[in-house]
Design a protein around this motif. Structure first.
Motif, PDB file in Angstrom:
ATOM      1  N   HIS A 179       0.814  -1.211   0.000  1.00 20.09           N
ATOM      2  CA  HIS A 179       0.000   0.000   0.000  1.00 20.09           C
ATOM      3  C   HIS A 179       0.851   1.267   0.000  1.00 20.09           C
ATOM      4  O   HIS A 179       0.297   2.371  -0.039  1.00 20.09           O
ATOM      5  CB  HIS A 179      -0.938   0.012   1.218  1.00 20.09           C
ATOM      6  CG  HIS A 179      -2.094  -0.924   1.078  1.00 20.09           C
ATOM      7  ND1 HIS A 179      -3.163  -0.937   1.948  1.00 20.09           N
ATOM      8  CD2 HIS A 179      -2.348  -1.903   0.169  1.00 20.09           C
ATOM      9  CE1 HIS A 179      -4.014  -1.873   1.582  1.00 20.09           C
ATOM     10  NE2 HIS A 179      -3.542  -2.478   0.512  1.00 20.09           N
ATOM     11  N   THR A 180       2.177   1.099   0.072  1.00 25.24           N
ATOM     12  CA  THR A 180       3.049   2.267  -0.124  1.00 25.24           C
ATOM     13  C   THR A 180       3.142   2.532  -1.617  1.00 25.24           C
ATOM     14  O   THR A 180       2.888   1.648  -2.448  1.00 25.24           O
ATOM     15  CB  THR A 180       4.460   2.012   0.438  1.00 25.24           C
ATOM     16  OG1 THR A 180       5.095   0.963  -0.314  1.00 25.24           O
ATOM     17  CG2 THR A 180       4.420   1.634   1.911  1.00 25.24           C
ATOM     18  N   TRP A 181       3.540   3.737  -1.971  1.00 21.98           N
ATOM     19  CA  TRP A 181       3.606   4.085  -3.395  1.00 21.98           C
ATOM     20  C   TRP A 181       4.660   3.242  -4.121  1.00 21.98           C
ATOM     21  O   TRP A 181       4.446   2.811  -5.245  1.00 21.98           O
ATOM     22  CB  TRP A 181       3.899   5.576  -3.548  1.00 21.98           C
ATOM     23  CG  TRP A 181       2.946   6.420  -2.772  1.00 21.98           C
ATOM     24  CD1 TRP A 181       3.212   7.201  -1.700  1.00 21.98           C
ATOM     25  CD2 TRP A 181       1.528   6.527  -3.006  1.00 21.98           C
ATOM     26  NE1 TRP A 181       2.071   7.797  -1.227  1.00 21.98           N
ATOM     27  CE2 TRP A 181       1.015   7.400  -2.019  1.00 21.98           C
ATOM     28  CE3 TRP A 181       0.645   5.978  -3.933  1.00 21.98           C
ATOM     29  CZ2 TRP A 181      -0.327   7.737  -1.941  1.00 21.98           C
ATOM     30  CZ3 TRP A 181      -0.703   6.311  -3.858  1.00 21.98           C
ATOM     31  CH2 TRP A 181      -1.173   7.177  -2.874  1.00 21.98           C
ATOM     32  N   ARG A 182       5.787   2.971  -3.459  1.00 15.85           N
ATOM     33  CA  ARG A 182       6.817   2.146  -4.082  1.00 15.85           C
ATOM     34  C   ARG A 182       6.392   0.683  -4.129  1.00 15.85           C
ATOM     35  O   ARG A 182       6.663  -0.034  -5.094  1.00 15.85           O
ATOM     36  CB  ARG A 182       8.134   2.286  -3.311  1.00 15.85           C
ATOM     37  CG  ARG A 182       9.320   1.547  -3.948  1.00 15.85           C
ATOM     38  CD  ARG A 182       9.729   2.222  -5.250  1.00 15.85           C
ATOM     39  NE  ARG A 182      10.837   1.534  -5.878  1.00 15.85           N
ATOM     40  CZ  ARG A 182      12.122   1.769  -5.591  1.00 15.85           C
ATOM     41  NH1 ARG A 182      12.443   2.663  -4.661  1.00 15.85           N
ATOM     42  NH2 ARG A 182      13.085   1.129  -6.229  1.00 15.85           N
ATOM     43  N   THR A 207      15.678  -3.707   5.055  1.00 16.51           N
ATOM     44  CA  THR A 207      14.904  -2.515   5.402  1.00 16.51           C
ATOM     45  C   THR A 207      14.928  -2.242   6.897  1.00 16.51           C
ATOM     46  O   THR A 207      14.923  -1.089   7.332  1.00 16.51           O
ATOM     47  CB  THR A 207      13.440  -2.685   4.940  1.00 16.51           C
ATOM     48  OG1 THR A 207      13.432  -3.072   3.562  1.00 16.51           O
ATOM     49  CG2 THR A 207      12.669  -1.398   5.098  1.00 16.51           C
ATOM     50  N   HIS A 254      11.458   9.456  -0.493  1.00 12.98           N
ATOM     51  CA  HIS A 254      10.184   9.119  -1.129  1.00 12.98           C
ATOM     52  C   HIS A 254      10.414   8.916  -2.629  1.00 12.98           C
ATOM     53  O   HIS A 254      11.111   9.711  -3.266  1.00 12.98           O
ATOM     54  CB  HIS A 254       9.178  10.262  -0.915  1.00 12.98           C
ATOM     55  CG  HIS A 254       7.937  10.104  -1.724  1.00 12.98           C
ATOM     56  ND1 HIS A 254       6.915   9.270  -1.340  1.00 12.98           N
ATOM     57  CD2 HIS A 254       7.567  10.662  -2.912  1.00 12.98           C
ATOM     58  CE1 HIS A 254       5.960   9.336  -2.252  1.00 12.98           C
ATOM     59  NE2 HIS A 254       6.320  10.179  -3.217  1.00 12.98           N
ATOM     60  N   PRO A 255       9.861   7.862  -3.218  1.00 11.00           N
ATOM     61  CA  PRO A 255       9.086   6.792  -2.598  1.00 11.00           C
ATOM     62  C   PRO A 255       9.976   5.584  -2.289  1.00 11.00           C
ATOM     63  O   PRO A 255      10.762   5.134  -3.128  1.00 11.00           O
ATOM     64  CB  PRO A 255       8.076   6.449  -3.692  1.00 11.00           C
ATOM     65  CG  PRO A 255       8.835   6.696  -4.975  1.00 11.00           C
ATOM     66  CD  PRO A 255       9.790   7.830  -4.697  1.00 11.00           C
ATOM     67  N   VAL A 256       9.859   5.025  -1.082  1.00 15.86           N
ATOM     68  CA  VAL A 256      10.573   3.809  -0.687  1.00 15.86           C
ATOM     69  C   VAL A 256       9.629   2.957   0.148  1.00 15.86           C
ATOM     70  O   VAL A 256       8.655   3.450   0.718  1.00 15.86           O
ATOM     71  CB  VAL A 256      11.851   4.114   0.125  1.00 15.86           C
ATOM     72  CG1 VAL A 256      12.874   4.850  -0.713  1.00 15.86           C
ATOM     73  CG2 VAL A 256      11.519   4.899   1.398  1.00 15.86           C
ATOM     74  N   LEU A 257       9.946   1.680   0.232  1.00 16.71           N
ATOM     75  CA  LEU A 257       9.131   0.772   1.041  1.00 16.71           C
ATOM     76  C   LEU A 257       9.148   1.176   2.507  1.00 16.71           C
ATOM     77  O   LEU A 257       8.179   0.954   3.236  1.00 16.71           O
ATOM     78  CB  LEU A 257       9.644  -0.665   0.893  1.00 16.71           C
ATOM     79  CG  LEU A 257       9.536  -1.294  -0.493  1.00 16.71           C
ATOM     80  CD1 LEU A 257      10.147  -2.690  -0.479  1.00 16.71           C
ATOM     81  CD2 LEU A 257       8.088  -1.357  -0.948  1.00 16.71           C
ATOM     82  N   GLU A 286       8.692   3.828   3.853  1.00 17.59           N
ATOM     83  CA  GLU A 286       7.626   4.749   4.253  1.00 17.59           C
ATOM     84  C   GLU A 286       6.485   4.035   4.970  1.00 17.59           C
ATOM     85  O   GLU A 286       5.666   4.677   5.643  1.00 17.59           O
ATOM     86  CB  GLU A 286       7.084   5.486   3.030  1.00 17.59           C
ATOM     87  CG  GLU A 286       8.038   6.537   2.489  1.00 17.59           C
ATOM     88  CD  GLU A 286       7.472   7.266   1.287  1.00 17.59           C
ATOM     89  OE1 GLU A 286       7.241   8.487   1.406  1.00 17.59           O
ATOM     90  OE2 GLU A 286       7.247   6.624   0.243  1.00 17.59           O
ATOM     91  N   GLU A 305       3.731   5.306   7.876  1.00 21.63           N
ATOM     92  CA  GLU A 305       2.298   5.034   7.759  1.00 21.63           C
ATOM     93  C   GLU A 305       1.796   4.224   8.961  1.00 21.63           C
ATOM     94  O   GLU A 305       0.705   4.486   9.492  1.00 21.63           O
ATOM     95  CB  GLU A 305       2.018   4.273   6.463  1.00 21.63           C
ATOM     96  CG  GLU A 305       2.358   5.033   5.193  1.00 21.63           C
ATOM     97  CD  GLU A 305       1.305   6.057   4.819  1.00 21.63           C
ATOM     98  OE1 GLU A 305       0.377   6.295   5.618  1.00 21.63           O
ATOM     99  OE2 GLU A 305       1.414   6.630   3.715  1.00 21.63           O
TER     100      GLU A 305
END
Length: 428
Positions: A351-354, A387, A411-414, A416, A420
């Motif tokens: 659900h992250t952008w990456r 990570t 941004h964008p990286v996992l 993030e 969240e």
């Protein structure tokens, strides 16, 4: 300075001493790198990395060659370690040796004398009474040295080592059976972190026999348990049992040892003031990260008397399976057992952008025990051991939830998903 053993503890002890300008010699009786780098931890991770790569690149037909490919890559380990040590001015010796006295150690025909001696001989696979003499019994050393994956494999033990090997061999098509005396695998981890691993293993055909304690082996090669007999058709891998690898002649050196370790004080000294014990052999914490931490501090301590820090802090750790678990700090089961009120927040990587672009699976879990205190940072996913590398330092530094939420992240990286998850905190 004399260092005995070239695993993570011995390697970093010798390296730190050499870089501090201390005349240093390192003695290794067997394979350069020990269990941590040569015959256990690192080879398993390298094989799993290769499996991931072949699956991602769509060439699974190469999977049967993975064990040989990884062993060839491991052949570079010894020379690489030697180059690094020699560049720091460390003299290297290979061979069986023993103490002649508290300040002299004989290796073959060479007698080495030193003002300070560091014992970093680690541990080795232990035996399971009545089982380890089974004709097909192997340890991690033999498992990572196999030229091809066996048709079947029985693994005794469902904790970290056993599950990592179950993951590795089941990915290679081996029919794997795990025998575990507890009612769950990976008992040290929350069930939501373990479930993705269990699901993947079951998808790979791994069979679990829980509440099964192996008590011995029969005359016909069967494994005896407290409830049934099992007839393994392939190797039997014993996991999770270690014994100290004491150097020869400790009595001549005057070093006191217990059955399972060499006791040390807060400066890693044994009862003989100029002899130290570093890493697994001292029994403080049987983890490679602790061995590295202790070894890296030895040079500064012996050169400038800079105090050694043995604080384990958030104790970062990982399970290198497919998928992985990684993180640091307390888990929900710990907080529940202690009766501590806590808040929990989760966020999935996809659900992250990456993560949307990478089709990434897994999630981040953040635990807090008051309005602003981080208690644990945990992750489940394919490569979360990379990570999650920052989790231990973040907890050790006492960074609060509000500070973490306000921090900048690429941004964008996992990663993030951590921010969240911080915004999803709810109290249990």
């Amino acid at each position: 300075m004399l260092v005995l053993g070239s695993g993570p503890a011995g390697f970093y002890s010798a390296l730190s001493c050499g870089r501090n300008g201390l005349k240093t010699a390192l003695v290794e009786r067997d394979i350069q790198g020990g269990t941590g780098l040569a015959t256990g931890c690192l080879p398993v991770k390298m094989i799993l990395d290769r499996i991931k790569l072949l699956r991602e690149t769509g060439v699974p037909e190469r999977l049967p060659q993975v064990l040989n490919d990884s062993r060839e890559r491991m052949n570079h380990l010894g020379p690489l370690m030697n180059r690094r040590l020699m560049s720091a001015g460390v003299d290297l010796y290979t061979g069986e040796g023993f103490f002649l006295s508290a300040d002299s150690f004989k290796v073959d025909d060479t007698i080495l004398s030193a003002r300070s001696i560091i014992l970093a001989t680690g541990t080795e696979p232990g035996s399971l009474p009545g089982v380890s003499d089974h004709p097909n019994c192997i340890s991690h050393k033999e498992a990572v040295s196999l030229s091809r994956p066996p048709g079947s494999l029985t693994i005794v033990g469902g904790d970290v080592e056993g599950i990592e090997f179950a993951s590795l061999f089941s990915e290679l098509g081996t029919s794997v059976t795990v025998l575990e005396q507890q009612s769950e695998i990976l008992t040290g981890y929350d069930r939501d972190l373990v479930q993705p691993i269990a699901d993947r293993l079951k998808d790979n055909g791994v069979s679990f026999k829980m509440d099964t304690r192996v008590t011995g082996s029969g005359e016909k090669g069967e494994l005896l348990t407290d409830s049934q007999s099992i007839n393994p058709s392939g190797p039997v891998l014993i996991t999770g049992i270690r014994r100290p690898s004491f150097p020869e002649g400790l009595a001549a050196a005057g070093v006191e040892c217990l059955k399972d370790r060499i006791p040390v004080n807060g400066s890693l000294r044994t009862n003989v003031p100029h002899i130290f014990a570093v890493g697994d052999i001292n029994g403080l914490l049987g983890m490679g990260s602790a061995a590295v931490q202790q070894g890296m501090q030895m040079g500064d301590f012996l050169k400038d008397n800079i105090p050694i820090t043995l604080d384990q802090g958030g104790l970062p750790r990982a399970v290198f399976s497919l998928p992985e678990i990684a993180g640091a700090g307390q888990q929900e089961k710990d907080l529940i057992a202690a009766g501590i009120p806590y808040g929990s927040g989760q966020f999935p990587f996809n659900h992250t952008w990456r993560g949307m672009g990478k089709w990434e699976t897994g999630f981040v879990k953040v635990l807090v025990t008051d309005k602003d205190r981080l208690a644990g940072l945990w992750m489940s996913g394919q490569t979360v051991s990379e990570t999650a590398g920052f989790c231990g330092p973040v907890l050790d530094a006492g960074i609060g939830l509000s500070s973490l939420r306000k921090s900048l992240m690429i941004h964008p990286v996992l990663g993030e998903a951590v921010l969240e998850a911080c915004n999803q905190i709810h109290w249990e």
